[in-house]
Design a protein around this motif. Structure first.
Motif, short mmCIF file in Angstrom:
data_model
loop_
_atom_site.label_atom_id
_atom_site.label_comp_id
_atom_site.label_asym_id
_atom_site.label_seq_id
_atom_site.Cartn_x
_atom_site.Cartn_y
_atom_site.Cartn_z
N ALA A 259 0.83 -1.29 0.04
CA ALA A 259 0.06 0.00 -0.17
C ALA A 259 0.81 1.16 -0.10
CB ALA A 259 -0.84 0.07 1.13
N ASP A 260 1.93 1.33 0.79
CA ASP A 260 2.87 2.44 0.86
C ASP A 260 3.81 2.53 -0.49
OD1 ASP A 260 4.07 4.21 2.74
OD2 ASP A 260 5.99 3.58 1.89
N ARG A 261 4.24 1.35 -1.12
CA ARG A 261 5.03 1.26 -2.26
C ARG A 261 4.70 0.26 -3.07
NH1 ARG A 261 11.24 2.68 -1.25
NH2 ARG A 261 10.19 4.30 -0.21
N PRO A 262 3.72 0.41 -4.18
CA PRO A 262 3.24 -0.42 -4.93
C PRO A 262 4.19 -1.23 -5.84
CG PRO A 262 1.75 1.49 -5.02
CD PRO A 262 3.02 1.94 -4.12
N SER A 263 5.58 -0.40 -6.18
CA SER A 263 6.40 -1.32 -6.82
C SER A 263 7.13 -2.56 -6.10
CB SER A 263 7.82 -0.26 -6.95
OG SER A 263 8.13 0.16 -5.70
N GLY A 264 6.83 -2.40 -4.78
CA GLY A 264 7.49 -3.50 -4.06
C GLY A 264 8.85 -3.61 -3.90
N VAL A 265 9.48 -2.75 -4.22
CA VAL A 265 11.22 -2.59 -3.95
C VAL A 265 11.33 -1.58 -2.95
CG1 VAL A 265 13.38 -2.57 -5.36
CG2 VAL A 265 11.38 -3.64 -6.26
N TRP A 266 12.22 -1.74 -2.24
CA TRP A 266 12.94 -0.71 -1.22
C TRP A 266 14.33 -0.81 -1.46
CZ3 TRP A 266 9.25 1.66 2.40
CH2 TRP A 266 7.98 1.06 2.09
N GLU A 267 14.88 0.56 -1.52
CA GLU A 267 16.21 0.72 -1.40
C GLU A 267 16.85 1.33 0.00
OE1 GLU A 267 17.65 2.21 -5.02
OE2 GLU A 267 17.27 0.62 -6.24
N GLU A 268 17.99 0.97 0.31
CA GLU A 268 18.46 1.76 1.50
C GLU A 268 19.88 1.47 1.44
OE1 GLU A 268 18.27 -0.37 5.40
OE2 GLU A 268 16.90 -1.54 4.12
N ARG A 269 20.71 2.82 2.07
CA ARG A 269 22.06 2.80 2.09
C ARG A 269 22.48 2.37 3.47
NH1 ARG A 269 24.98 8.35 0.64
NH2 ARG A 269 24.26 7.64 -1.56
N ARG A 270 23.42 1.13 3.64
CA ARG A 270 23.68 0.69 4.70
C ARG A 270 25.16 0.86 5.26
NH1 ARG A 270 20.94 -5.35 4.55
NH2 ARG A 270 18.61 -4.61 4.82
N THR A 271 25.68 1.34 6.42
CA THR A 271 27.10 1.40 6.69
C THR A 271 27.38 0.47 7.83
OG1 THR A 271 26.80 3.73 6.15
CG2 THR A 271 28.73 2.96 7.58
N THR A 272 28.18 -0.46 7.31
CA THR A 272 28.63 -1.44 8.43
C THR A 272 30.28 -0.68 9.22
OG1 THR A 272 27.78 -3.15 7.25
CG2 THR A 272 29.63 -3.68 8.86
N GLU A 273 29.99 -0.84 10.32
CA GLU A 273 31.33 -0.40 11.22
C GLU A 273 31.92 -1.53 11.67
OE1 GLU A 273 32.56 3.25 14.15
OE2 GLU A 273 30.91 2.17 14.67
N VAL A 274 33.35 -1.88 11.48
CA VAL A 274 34.17 -2.59 12.46
C VAL A 274 34.68 -2.09 13.39
CG1 VAL A 274 35.97 -4.40 12.13
CG2 VAL A 274 34.21 -4.14 10.26
N LEU A 275 34.66 -2.44 14.85
CA LEU A 275 35.70 -1.89 15.69
C LEU A 275 36.38 -2.79 16.23
CD1 LEU A 275 32.57 -0.32 17.97
CD2 LEU A 275 34.45 0.70 16.33
N ILE A 276 37.43 -2.63 16.33
CA ILE A 276 38.89 -3.46 16.85
C ILE A 276 39.21 -3.09 18.08
CG2 ILE A 276 41.16 -4.66 16.19
CD1 ILE A 276 38.88 -5.38 14.23
N ALA A 277 39.12 -3.60 19.09
CA ALA A 277 39.52 -3.13 20.28
C ALA A 277 40.65 -4.06 21.12
CB ALA A 277 38.18 -3.13 21.48
N ARG A 278 41.75 -3.25 21.60
CA ARG A 278 42.84 -3.91 21.90
C ARG A 278 43.24 -3.38 23.23
NH1 ARG A 278 45.23 -7.04 17.79
NH2 ARG A 278 44.60 -6.46 15.78
N ARG A 279 43.96 -4.07 24.16
CA ARG A 279 44.47 -3.48 25.40
C ARG A 279 45.46 -2.30 25.00
NH1 ARG A 279 44.90 -9.01 25.78
NH2 ARG A 279 43.57 -9.98 27.39
#
Length: 258
Positions: free
Chosen positions: A237-257
């Motif tokens: 009902a909101d988007r008859p095309s049935g396709v949604w696009e989004e931009r995703r950002t993945t973060e990698v945190l590397i923690a050490r002593r």
């Protein structure tokens, strides 16, 4: 918390986005080819499977046997050495030795400071703690405003999981992971971010809802079909095309002593 994702494993494996090759390669560089890596809260192997061919071995640990079974199935024929183990963050000392640890969409459920204190006792001097997932400031995906009222109509929301929240978890404290790391023995933190665009159709978005703890099939019970039908109707009902696009950002945190 073994039933948080009851019935969700196949949906989680199929419809939850992976973290992308760049993020996995970043982890592999941090751990090195000779590292034995604990993937704590591994789910169906979202990190463990692509990482295994780049390190010596992965201990894939999760409290949910359905998730482990799905991971074993998906890992058939894949490169690398993965040992699937039922366990959780409260019993780290019972696990075989490991050099590094990675946590994807799992750390926020844990008593984070207690886990980091245990890891300080268990990891070797060079050991790293890595977190991989969405960035702190990431907003809601574009479909969330459409699906949220449907969840509300079915009485599905995160507040219903209060009894299953560990002390010190993100849900219990609201304290972000980077703040927890900064005050832990692993206070030397490096960050890398990787961005990509993702398209999802209605089938994928309906399946995605069944991968979440608050709308997993076990929580829906005999309302499962009614819920998925209503989600599908609202999305179209909101988007008859049935396709949604989004931009995703993945973060990698590397923690050490330090």
């Amino acid at each position: 918390m073994t039933d948080l994702f009851g019935g969700a494993a196949t949906y989680y494996a199929r419809y939850r986005s992976d973290h992308g090759d760049e993020a996995v390669e970043c982890l592999a560089r941090a751990f090195g080819p000779d590292g034995v890596v604990l993937d704590l809260g591994c789910g169906p192997g979202t990190v463990a499977i692509p990482l295994a061919g780049r390190v010596r071995a992965v201990l894939a640990v999760d409290p949910d046997e359905e998730m482990l079974a799905e991971g074993r199935r998906l890992a058939e024929g894949a490169a690398g050495d993965i040992r699937w183990i039922r366990g959780d963050s409260t019993a780290l000392r019972a696990l075989p030795p490991f050099d590094h640890v990675v946590m994807g969409r799992s750390f926020h459920w844990m008593d984070r400071r207690a886990v980091l204190a245990d890891l300080d006792a268990l990891l070797p001097p060079h050991g790293a703690v890595a977190l991989v997932g969405p960035v702190r400031e990431e907003g809601d995906p574009p479909w969330e405003a459409v699906v949220r009222p449907v969840r509300a109509a079915f009485g599905l929301n995160e507040s219903g999981l209060d009894k299953e929240r560990a002390p010190g978890s993100f849900q219990a404290t609201g304290e972000h992971h980077d703040e927890v790391l900064a005050g832990s023995p692993f206070g030397r933190v490096e960050s890398a971010r990787f961005e990509r665009r993702v398209s999802m159709d209605v089938d994928a978005l309906v399946g995605l809802q069944l991968s979440f703890s608050y709308s997993a099939p076990a929580r829906l019970g005999d309302r499962l079909a009614a819920f998925t039908d209503e989600v599908r109707r609202a999305l179209l009902a909101d988007r008859p095309s049935g396709v949604w696009e989004e931009r995703r950002t993945t973060e990698v945190l590397i923690a050490r002593r330090p």
